[in-house]
Every structure is written in C-alpha cells, then in structure tokens.
Design an enzyme around this catalytic site. Structure first.
Site, short mmCIF file in Angstrom:
data_model
loop_
_atom_site.label_atom_id
_atom_site.label_comp_id
_atom_site.label_asym_id
_atom_site.label_seq_id
_atom_site.Cartn_x
_atom_site.Cartn_y
_atom_site.Cartn_z
N ASP A 1 0.86 -1.18 0.00
CA ASP A 1 0.00 0.00 0.00
C ASP A 1 0.91 1.24 0.00
O ASP A 1 2.12 1.13 0.20
CB ASP A 1 -0.89 -0.04 1.24
CG ASP A 1 -1.97 1.04 1.24
OD1 ASP A 1 -2.20 1.64 0.17
OD2 ASP A 1 -2.55 1.27 2.31
N PHE A 2 0.31 2.41 -0.22
CA PHE A 2 1.10 3.65 -0.23
C PHE A 2 0.90 4.44 1.06
O PHE A 2 1.78 4.50 1.91
CB PHE A 2 0.73 4.50 -1.45
CG PHE A 2 1.49 5.81 -1.49
CD1 PHE A 2 2.83 5.83 -1.85
CD2 PHE A 2 0.86 7.00 -1.16
CE1 PHE A 2 3.54 7.03 -1.87
CE2 PHE A 2 1.56 8.20 -1.17
CZ PHE A 2 2.91 8.22 -1.53
N ASP A 3 -0.28 5.04 1.23
CA ASP A 3 -0.53 5.88 2.40
C ASP A 3 -0.48 5.06 3.69
O ASP A 3 -1.12 4.02 3.81
CB ASP A 3 -1.90 6.54 2.28
CG ASP A 3 -1.97 7.53 1.12
OD1 ASP A 3 -1.46 8.64 1.26
OD2 ASP A 3 -2.52 7.15 0.06
#
Length: 261
Positions: free
Chosen positions: A30-32
């Site tokens: 995932d990023f955030d």
C-alpha cells in the site's frame, strides 16, 4: 507497538521467503500509511526516502514490485517514481459495469447524506470506487463503518488474486496499514506459496486488522526498516536456496577443519 530493527531483520531472515530466488518474489505494498506517513491533506503525502530507495533497488531484481492503493493511477504515478514497478490504483478494481456504476453512484449520494452531520468527513469519488476521508473528523474508522455498513450491504459494493494468477510468483510479501488491506492480508494468508504479511500499525487501526499478519511494525519508518532488509537480501546475493545453503555450510565446515586439524 514497536519492533526492534534487529527483530525486523530476523523475521525476514527466518522466513521461508529467504530461501527463494529474488526473481520469484512478488512484493505488494500500500502507499498511504505504509510507504508514506499519513498527513491531513492527501495531496501532500510523500514516500519516505528510505522506502523509496529500497523499492528502487528491488524493482530490477524481484519478480515484480507493485504499489496497490485506493488512490487513482494518476495520483500514484505523480507521488512515487520507481522504474519497473507497477502502480495499481482503485485497489485493483476493474472499470465498473453499468450495474456497479449505478450502485456506486447510489452509495456516493446516500453516504454523503449519512456523513453530512460529521464535520471534517468527506467522500472522494474515483473511477471504480469511493474513499471516505475522516482523519480530520471527530470519529473513528469503526464508527464510520458502523454508519455506512447498512448502505454497503444494500448496494453490494478486490486485485491481489489477479496478480497471483498472472505473475505466478514463487513467494509473496504484502504490506498495508488500513481497512482496504484486510482483503489483501486474507488472500495472502491463503496462498499456497511462501508468504509474509506485514501490517503497519498506528493508533487508528483495530487490532483484528492484522490477524493474518506475520509481522506488525509501528508506522512507515519501521516499514522502511523491513524493506531495507529485503533490499539487502535481494541485491547483495544474500539469498540461498536449500541445496546451495547446505553446500555453503559444508564448505565452511571443511575450511574450519583445514585450519584446525
């Protein structure tokens, strides 16, 4: 919770993935909240330099590095640059069918009404999904889910399984931090190949989110430490398959005997 850097490295070194070839490993993150700290304004999020450096080292040597996020593809490509990595926005969802698009529009309209009395909560409409933002609202994720659950059930509103079919990796690492990653952790835990799920914890996350995780770290900084361990393994020839490892141990024993007859 916090994990010592040495313990993070030990989890990787002691995992079944350590003995496969880097070219067989699929890394999905995932990023955030995983590669980047959570910030009040989503457009201001930036990946941690250490994580970005590790991903750039890994992209050329792994089967594939994938950033799987609820953000749009355009947002991801603007926020993170890792040559060779694949950016998958909208949580990997395909373009909605007419029926799904109708359900999504219904959800957006009704959810806006339900959350209209919650200051700081708002809905971000995307091509194949919607995101409910509540970080600046006086309400928890569980409370938001409780408000919206009847609507979710009514409208019938993932992409890891598709990646596994298409890429056929020999091993899998998944990293994530929020409710959107629950299905990824669940699917990973059922994979027949060696796998490792890394949960990135925070005060906002319910503990049961990580029930299928093998390692839970405290925030993106500790996630960076894990990625550094994987990058060292993947780029410094640190991996050994079973037969190679046995031959290396035999050579070490033989050398020790020669030095000390």
């Amino acid at each position: 919770m916090s994990v010592e850097a040495g313990d993070i490295a030990a989890v990787w070194l002691n995992s079944a993935l350590y003995s496969i070839r880097p070219s067989e490993l699929l890394l999905v993150s995932d990023f955030d909240g995983t590669l980047a700290e959570i910030v009040p304004e989503p457009t201001l999020a930036t990946p941690l330099p250490d994580s970005l450096h590790a991903l750039r080292r890994l992209a050329p040597v792994l089967k594939k590095v994938v950033i799987l996020s609820s953000r749009t593809n355009a947002e991801l490509n603007g926020l993170i640059s890792v040559p060779g990595a694949v950016m998958i926005g909208d949580s990997g969802l395909p373009p909605p069918t007419p029926e799904e698009l109708h359900a999504l529009k219904t959800f957006n309209a009704e959810a806006a009404k339900l959350l209209g009395t919650v200051p700081g909560a708002w809905i971000e409409i995307k091509p194949a999904s919607s995101a409910v933002h509540f970080r600046n609202a006086p309400i928890s994720g569980q409370e938001v889910l409780a408000i919206l659950q009847p609507l979710l059930d009514e409208t019938g509103l993932y992409g890891l399984e598709d990646l596994l079919i298409r890429l056929n990796p020999g091993g899998l690492v998944c990293m994530g931090d929020d409710e959107n990653d629950r299905s990824v952790f669940d699917a990973s835990s059922k994979a027949s190949i060696p796998h490792l799920c890394v949960g990135v914890g925070s005060t906002e996350v319910p503990l049961d989110l990580f029930e299928h995780c093998d390692l839970v770290v405290d925030g993106p900084a500790e996630a960076s430490a894990f990625l550094r361990s994987v990058a060292e393994w993947g780029t410094a020839g640190g991996w050994l398959d079973g037969s190679t490892q046995r031959r290396a141990e035999d050579r070490r024993r033989l050398g020790s005997n020669r030095r000390h007859p």
